[in-house]
Design a protein around this motif. Sequence first.
Motif, PDB file in Angstrom:
ATOM      1  N   GLY A  27      47.981  45.994  51.302  1.00 13.86           N
ATOM      2  CA  GLY A  27      47.198  45.191  52.231  1.00 13.86           C
ATOM      3  C   GLY A  27      48.088  44.205  52.971  1.00 13.86           C
ATOM      4  O   GLY A  27      47.881  43.940  54.153  1.00 13.86           O
ATOM      5  N   ASN A  28      49.078  43.661  52.311  1.00 10.81           N
ATOM      6  CA  ASN A  28      49.960  42.690  52.944  1.00 10.81           C
ATOM      7  C   ASN A  28      51.074  43.360  53.729  1.00 10.81           C
ATOM      8  O   ASN A  28      51.393  42.956  54.829  1.00 10.81           O
ATOM      9  CB  ASN A  28      50.632  41.804  51.883  1.00 10.81           C
ATOM     10  N   SER A 225      42.741  41.795  51.601  1.00 10.11           N
ATOM     11  CA  SER A 225      44.020  41.310  51.106  1.00 10.11           C
ATOM     12  C   SER A 225      43.866  40.465  49.845  1.00 10.11           C
ATOM     13  O   SER A 225      44.734  40.473  48.976  1.00 10.11           O
ATOM     14  CB  SER A 225      44.720  40.506  52.196  1.00 10.11           C
ATOM     15  N   LEU A 226      42.743  39.736  49.758  1.00 11.84           N
ATOM     16  CA  LEU A 226      42.538  38.927  48.553  1.00 11.84           C
ATOM     17  C   LEU A 226      41.818  39.714  47.453  1.00 11.84           C
ATOM     18  O   LEU A 226      41.417  39.153  46.447  1.00 11.84           O
ATOM     19  CB  LEU A 226      41.749  37.664  48.897  1.00 11.84           C
ATOM     20  N   SER A 327      44.633  46.999  39.422  1.00  8.97           N
ATOM     21  CA  SER A 327      43.435  46.158  39.411  1.00  8.97           C
ATOM     22  C   SER A 327      42.207  46.933  39.866  1.00  8.97           C
ATOM     23  O   SER A 327      41.100  46.705  39.385  1.00  8.97           O
ATOM     24  CB  SER A 327      43.648  44.906  40.262  1.00  8.97           C
ATOM     25  N   MET A 392      32.836  45.367  51.588  1.00 13.79           N
ATOM     26  CA  MET A 392      33.477  44.114  51.187  1.00 13.79           C
ATOM     27  C   MET A 392      32.884  42.876  51.848  1.00 13.79           C
ATOM     28  O   MET A 392      32.573  41.907  51.152  1.00 13.79           O
ATOM     29  CB  MET A 392      34.978  44.204  51.334  1.00 13.79           C
TER      30      MET A 392
HETATM   31  N1  TRP Z   1      44.406  43.331  47.815  1.00 15.91           N
HETATM   32  C1  TRP Z   1      45.197  44.501  47.635  1.00 15.91           C
HETATM   33  C2  TRP Z   1      46.173  44.608  48.758  1.00 15.91           C
HETATM   34  O1  TRP Z   1      46.288  43.722  49.553  1.00 15.91           O
HETATM   35  C3  TRP Z   1      44.385  45.756  47.532  1.00 15.91           C
HETATM   36  C4  TRP Z   1      43.271  45.621  46.593  1.00 15.91           C
HETATM   37  C5  TRP Z   1      43.346  45.527  45.252  1.00 15.91           C
HETATM   38  C6  TRP Z   1      41.931  45.516  46.930  1.00 15.91           C
HETATM   39  N2  TRP Z   1      42.118  45.346  44.746  1.00 15.91           N
HETATM   40  C7  TRP Z   1      41.223  45.333  45.758  1.00 15.91           C
HETATM   41  C8  TRP Z   1      41.273  45.552  48.131  1.00 15.91           C
HETATM   42  C9  TRP Z   1      39.864  45.144  45.771  1.00 15.91           C
HETATM   43  C10 TRP Z   1      39.916  45.377  48.152  1.00 15.91           C
HETATM   44  C11 TRP Z   1      39.214  45.161  46.989  1.00 15.91           C
HETATM   45  O2  TRP Z   1      46.859  45.575  48.895  1.00 15.91           O
END
Ligand code: TRP
Length: 452
Positions: A27-28, A225-226, A327, A392
Amino acid sequence: MHSNERANFGSKIGIVLASAGSAVGLGNIWRFPCEVGSNGGAAFILIYLLCIALLGIPVMVSEFLIGRHSRANTASAYKILAPGTQWKWLGFMGVIAAFLILSYYAVVAGWTLEYTVAAATDQFSRGGDFTAFFNTFVSNPWKPALYMALFLLLTHIVIIRGVKEGIEKFSKVMMPMLLLIICILVICSFSMPGSVEGLTFLLKPDFSKVTTKVVLSAMGQAFFSLSLGMGCLCTYASYFSDEANLMKTAASVATIDTIVAVMAGFIIFPAVYSVQGLSPDAGPGLVFVTLPNVFQIAFGNVPWLGYIFSVMFYVLFVLAALTSTISLHEVSTAYIHESYHISRSKAAYIVTGGCIFLGVFCSLSFGVLSDATWMGMTIFDLFDFVTAKFIMPLGGMFISIFTGWYLDRKLVKDEVTNKGRLRLPFFGLYIFILKYVAPLAIGAIFLNELMK
Ligand code: TRP
């Protein structure tokens, strides 16, 4: 289920790094630059930062408190906190979303694995057309699918080792290394010929480009991203200790995540403007086409340094993705394990198998199945759209409503202040955001987009 029967993270730093590990990922490094590129640059970033501070952190704290209070997987958490109500669907939707996200996320994660192999076998140092390299690779009928499956198996291995020995240990080593490497690459990137243009694109906002689509994308990206809106951090929080400071943890995770995203932008865009024929709105391939060039140009005179850095970077890219896939995997694994009383390792097999199955379709949508589209989206795009732009934000909205309106205020306060042991200057503001700002803002942006 009581906390002493369940696994727990061992330390506060472990908690921050595991959550940051979930947040920092493709995501980042992949999605953020790609979204910045296709949404016009600096103005998008400003809106993104606003979304993180105003919506992201409060929703994250809510997920944390829902998870820690119930000490259960995300689907059961709502059943425990709101027995006999329809809120259970919110948790259930999260489990489905985690499964869908993992299926397409693993495809891109698989690409990072392939790029690591390519870098290690010195395929990039000869230079050449990296766009063609990328296109040939992703449209190959079996290779990307194979790497996707391999990636899910790697995830599987960490998951079956458990929360403390697997997830926490892994994150504690990987995250500091990742930050170090990113800093080195930013320095390399600043020395490139196109760095001024790249930085201008990132830092000089052009508000004429802002449409509701841009705002929705920024919000979707902030949630993505979060790792918010679908119970990922809620599941992790169910393993937090009673001493963890939820507000502080959320602020640290959001800060680390934002720094990494912006630094990834600093790495990618100077390189984009330094290479003929690349443009910032190149889509999902952006990072994969740009990065091989970064090493090429930055270390043109010292090839062995270029080799070392590129291998190191791709390995870390893989590891950043891995802490995130872990995760996502954990959400579904914990749900199946706890709700159907199946052993953790069997539950993990079900998730891995199911995601490989769906992942094959997502993977093939860059090649053989590229004509299978719906409303102009390939299967891969559809998975991304449904989760990041639909589930989301909706999840985030309902989590705010749940915490702000439904949950007992005392319960919320007890969780956030650790039963009064922590001082909390922003509690009133936090509740205000959850009750009014977040639901209205998310709802308005969302409806506006749907009406079109
Ligand atoms: N946040 C992660 C990223 O930036 C991807 C991710 C992990 C995610 N768990 C998540 C995205 C849950 C959405 C929901 O790559």
